[in-house]
Design an enzyme around this catalytic site. Structure first.
Site, PDB file in Angstrom:
ATOM      1  N   HIS A  68       0.818  -1.207   0.000  1.00 12.06           N
ATOM      2  CA  HIS A  68       0.000   0.000   0.000  1.00 12.06           C
ATOM      3  C   HIS A  68       0.852   1.257   0.000  1.00 12.06           C
ATOM      4  CE1 HIS A  68      -3.899  -2.008   1.572  1.00 12.06           C
ATOM      5  NE2 HIS A  68      -3.806  -2.007   0.263  1.00 12.06           N
ATOM      6  N   ARG A  72      -7.226  -1.378 -18.548  1.00 16.56           N
ATOM      7  CA  ARG A  72      -7.249  -2.377 -17.466  1.00 16.56           C
ATOM      8  C   ARG A  72      -8.494  -2.075 -16.630  1.00 16.56           C
ATOM      9  NH1 ARG A  72      -1.350  -1.121 -17.557  1.00 16.56           N
ATOM     10  NH2 ARG A  72      -0.222  -3.067 -17.897  1.00 16.56           N
ATOM     11  N   ARG A 100      -9.871  -4.794 -21.514  1.00 17.62           N
ATOM     12  CA  ARG A 100      -9.452  -6.121 -21.056  1.00 17.62           C
ATOM     13  C   ARG A 100     -10.386  -6.602 -19.955  1.00 17.62           C
ATOM     14  NH1 ARG A 100      -3.647  -6.666 -18.423  1.00 17.62           N
ATOM     15  NH2 ARG A 100      -4.745  -5.767 -16.652  1.00 17.62           N
ATOM     16  N   GLU A 139       0.584 -13.834 -23.468  1.00 18.87           N
ATOM     17  CA  GLU A 139       1.452 -13.542 -22.328  1.00 18.87           C
ATOM     18  C   GLU A 139       1.864 -14.797 -21.569  1.00 18.87           C
ATOM     19  OE1 GLU A 139      -0.525 -10.525 -19.993  1.00 18.87           O
ATOM     20  OE2 GLU A 139      -2.423 -11.584 -19.966  1.00 18.87           O
ATOM     21  N   ASN A 149       4.879  -7.970 -20.143  1.00 22.14           N
ATOM     22  CA  ASN A 149       5.181  -8.012 -18.708  1.00 22.14           C
ATOM     23  C   ASN A 149       5.019  -9.434 -18.172  1.00 22.14           C
ATOM     24  OD1 ASN A 149       5.183  -5.295 -19.118  1.00 22.14           O
ATOM     25  ND2 ASN A 149       3.229  -4.911 -18.122  1.00 22.14           N
ATOM     26  N   ASP A 150       3.879 -10.017 -18.497  1.00 18.86           N
ATOM     27  CA  ASP A 150       3.661 -11.392 -18.032  1.00 18.86           C
ATOM     28  C   ASP A 150       4.439 -12.392 -18.866  1.00 18.86           C
ATOM     29  OD1 ASP A 150       2.000 -11.520 -15.731  1.00 18.86           O
ATOM     30  OD2 ASP A 150       0.423 -10.608 -16.935  1.00 18.86           O
ATOM     31  N   ARG A 163       7.481 -11.185 -11.445  1.00 15.28           N
ATOM     32  CA  ARG A 163       7.719  -9.790 -11.835  1.00 15.28           C
ATOM     33  C   ARG A 163       7.653  -8.810 -10.669  1.00 15.28           C
ATOM     34  NH1 ARG A 163       2.224  -8.610 -15.429  1.00 15.28           N
ATOM     35  NH2 ARG A 163       2.300  -6.494 -14.684  1.00 15.28           N
ATOM     36  N   CYS A 211       1.428  -4.354 -25.867  1.00 15.90           N
ATOM     37  CA  CYS A 211       0.957  -3.455 -24.816  1.00 15.90           C
ATOM     38  C   CYS A 211       1.698  -3.626 -23.491  1.00 15.90           C
ATOM     39  CB  CYS A 211      -0.546  -3.618 -24.587  1.00 15.90           C
ATOM     40  SG  CYS A 211      -0.981  -5.213 -23.962  1.00 15.90           S
TER      41      CYS A 211
HETATM   42  C1  PEP Z   1       1.336  -7.489 -19.633  1.00 12.40           C
HETATM   43  O1  PEP Z   1       1.322  -8.511 -18.950  1.00 12.40           O
HETATM   44  O2  PEP Z   1       2.282  -7.186 -20.402  1.00 12.40           O
HETATM   45  C2  PEP Z   1       0.217  -6.531 -19.569  1.00 12.40           C
HETATM   46  C3  PEP Z   1       0.102  -5.546 -20.421  1.00 12.40           C
HETATM   47  O3  PEP Z   1      -0.694  -6.682 -18.601  1.00 12.40           O
HETATM   48  P1  PEP Z   1      -0.456  -6.441 -17.026  1.00 12.40           P
HETATM   49  O4  PEP Z   1       0.837  -5.670 -16.865  1.00 12.40           O
HETATM   50  O5  PEP Z   1      -1.652  -5.691 -16.576  1.00 12.40           O
HETATM   51  O6  PEP Z   1      -0.394  -7.833 -16.501  1.00 12.40           O
HETATM   52 MG    MG Z   2      -0.504  -9.226 -18.109  1.00  9.35          MG
END
Ligand code: PEP
Ligand code: MG
Length: 621
Positions: free
Chosen positions: A198, A305, A342, A460, A483-484, A494, A531
């Site tokens: 937080h 999101r 999403r 992802e 990212n994922d 991550r 993205c």
């Molecule tokens: C990702 O995983 O790259 C993505 C865009 O979604 P998030 O970061 O919300 O998991």
């Molecule tokens: Mg993701």
């Protein structure tokens, strides 16, 4: 965390940058704020007065939290104020309050001791939880206990810090951060807590530079010591040398100069030097970011999101109406460029932390008539558990409500839907069937719904990479969530600062996976959008462009830099660089290759902070 003495007095502490920017100021130590609590046996005639004293303290604490929540909501918006709701709910929890009251009566003890016994017991349960996100919610219990004990002592929590201070604490409770004036605090140094704590969320929302993971911070830093906090790189300088201060001040000036330059060039089209147009879109996670997206020249919203709707509604679930209004607002604001929405990307642990899991189970029971009576146990490994599309398919009522709201809003703009964490073609078919049924149902209700709402898949997971060709036939478009993808390809959490050094977008396995997906989309003649954060980082974006990406979506503040990069690069050269990157066997090689490429192309060399995609706050822009 590592520490080394650069000079006889300067100490450099390395942690995790959880809120970007640089802050300079004297340290104000916030030692453990727990109060000394003593057990005082009560005579039978004292018990009722003690119970009344306890309830009076609860009322005072509730009023304080209510006032604090309003302040946070005014300053930061509802999506941040929810953090204090968890604490307010604890002060309304008849289970917890009843347990304390019973202890006062049956053990004939003072209220302070009863509060301590009960909250210590709950804290011990939280300490056992493996999931970082949930375990960190234990800080709310500590915070509430402290507030109650303060009210029992007849005091108020004080926040009178000297202006420009850097606050240092093992943990910084959310209620304390909520009371801060961000203009008066230069930075935060936090002992424990990750990106999702937080304190980190609030620091980012308040725009206060913050570094977490400085274990033992209170022992390492003396009160009033001058500190320089670099929340972008995750560094804390104790007694920074004049050279370090000067270097940072120069960097900051240079960054601001470049930022102004970028803003001046914003009206130019987004096209490479050899004339290839690239689309740059915005990722947004709350409605208020629409303004940033427009301000920074986004071509529509590439990723909305939707988790903020669940945060705002907690502990209830967001209604179809509330969702419809939000989606309609985004659809209208994005205009022809459109929006990709999403479906919710959360897991049950996060829903439980918000208190929404009960509503979820109750609603499921009400709509299906089927019980969900098994005791709920937190998932041990939520990243591999009932997350994202799996969560939505497990709770179809939630998915259906979300799809209905999107389908209704689709009449007001150009809306598409994207599904997170897909690992099989069947998942896409299942959602398509539900979407078709929802659209049919709405039409029979007389609601206008477009003939077809495009349905996309987020790539992802390694499974989605290897199924990209099949997924391309089942879906209308693909969206690469790097990212994922990096997390799952490299098996690196991550959000875990201990393995952050292994999280490498240039890892050959990542680049080859990205290339595989790009080729599959090309063969299928399907649009591919990127993205993830890779799109927002200049070096990573270069590789993506070289591998064939033509649509990039990113947080709004990264847009000016990436658009400028695109205008400066020659696609033929970038393609060649990407091909060479694909044959590299180590991420470090790729990075060197790209840095050399930047030089050869005479692309402006950006400083490290810009390479990390950080930008000065909007008010300076
Ligand atoms: C990702 O995983 O790259 C993505 C865009 O979604 P998030 O970061 O919300 O998991
Ligand atoms: Mg993701």
């Amino acid at each position: 965390m590592t520490a080394n003495r650069a000079t006889h007095s300067e100490l450099v502490l390395r942690g995790l940058g959880v809120s970007p920017g640089v802050g300079l100021g004297p340290a104000v130590l916030l030692p453990w704020r727990g109060r000394l609590v003593f057990r005082r046996p009560l005579a039978p005639r004292e018990i009722e007065a003690e119970v009344a004293r306890f309830h009076a303290a609860v009322s005072i604490a509730r009023e304080q939290l209510q006032a604090l929540r309003q302040r946070v909501e005014q300053a930061l918006g509802r999506e941040h104020a929810y953090i204090l709701d968890a604490q307010r709910l604890m002060l309304e929890d008849v289970g917890i309050l009843g347990e304390i009251e019973t202890l006062i009566r049956t053990s004939a003890i003072n209220a302070e001791w009863a509060v301590k016994l009960v909250t210590d017991r709950i804290l011990a349960i939280y300490a056992e939880i493996k999931d970082d996100y949930l375990r960190e919610r234990g800080s709310d219990i500590e915070d509430v206990a402290h507030r109650l004990l303060t009210a029992l002592a007849g005091d108020r929590i004080s926040c009178a810090f000297p202006e420009g201070a850097v606050l240092v604490g093992e943990t910084l409770p959310p209620s304390l951060l909520g009371e801060l004036d961000p203009q008066r605090v230069a930075g935060l140094v936090i002992g424990t807590g990750g990106w999702t704590s937080h304190a980190a969320i609030l620091a980012r929302g308040l725009g206060i530079p913050a570094v977490s993971g400085i274990h033992g911070a209170l022992a390492l830093i003396e009160d009033q010591a001058p500190l320089l906090v670099d929340g972008t790189q995750g560094l804390v300088f104790v007694h920074p040398t004049p050279e370090v201060i000067r270097r940072y001040q120069e960097q900051q000036k240079e960054r601001e100069r470049r930022w102004h330059l970028l803003r001046e060039r914003a009206p130019l089209p987004t096209m490479t030097r050899d004339g290839v147009p690239i689309t740059v879109r915005a990722n947004i996670e709350r409605i208020s970011e629409l303004e940033d997206a427009r301000h920074f020249g986004a071509c529509g919203v590439g990723l909305l999101r939707t988790e903020f709707l669940f945060l705002q509604a907690a502990p209830e679930l967001p209604s179809e109406e509330a969702q419809w209004q939000a989606y309609r607002q985004v659809a209208e604001a994005a205009g022809l460029e459109g929006v990709v929405i999403r479906t919710v990307d959360w897991d049950e642990n996060q829903m439980a932390a918000l208190g929404s899991l009960r509503a979820l189970r109750d609603e499921h029971l009400a709509t299906t008539g089927m019980g969900d009576r098994e005791p709920w146990i937190p998932e041990r490994n939520p990243a591999l558990g009932l997350r994202a599309i799996r969560f939505s398919l497990r709770w179809p009522q939630v998915l259906k409500t979300q799809l209905r709201a999107i389908a209704r809003a689709a009449a007001f703009g150009n809306l598409r839907i994207v599904l997170p964490l897909i690992t099989s073609v069947e998942e896409v078919h299942q959602v398509r069937r539900l979407l078709d049924a929802v659209c049919h149902e709405l039409r029979t209700e007389g609601v206008e719904v477009p003939d077809r709402i495009p349905l996309g898949v987020m790539i992802e997971t390694p499974a989605a990479v290897w199924l990209a060709e099949e997924l391309a036939t089942a879906a209308d478009f693909l969206s690469l969530g790097t990212n994922d993808l990096i997390q799952y390809v490299l098996a690196v959490d991550r959000d875990n600062d201990r393995v952050a050094h292994l999280y490498d977008p240039f890892h050959p396995a990542v680049l080859r996976a990205v290339n595989h997906v790009m080729r599959a989309a090309e063969r299928a003649g399907l649009a591919l959008e990127v993205c993830g954060e890779m799109a927002a980082h200049p070096l990573h974006a270069l590789v993506l462009l070289g591998l064939g990406a033509r649509i990039l979506s990113m947080r709004p503040r990264a847009i000016p830099l990436i658009r400028d990069l695109i205008r400066h690069c020659e696609l033929a050269q970038v393609r060649d660089l990407a091909q060479r990157a694909l044959t590299a066997s180590r991420g470090a090689e790729v990075r060197q290759l790209l840095l050399r490429g930047l030089e050869e192309m005479r692309l402006e060399v950006f400083d490290e902070a810009l390479l990390n995609g950080s930008a000065p706050p909007l008010r300076d822009a």
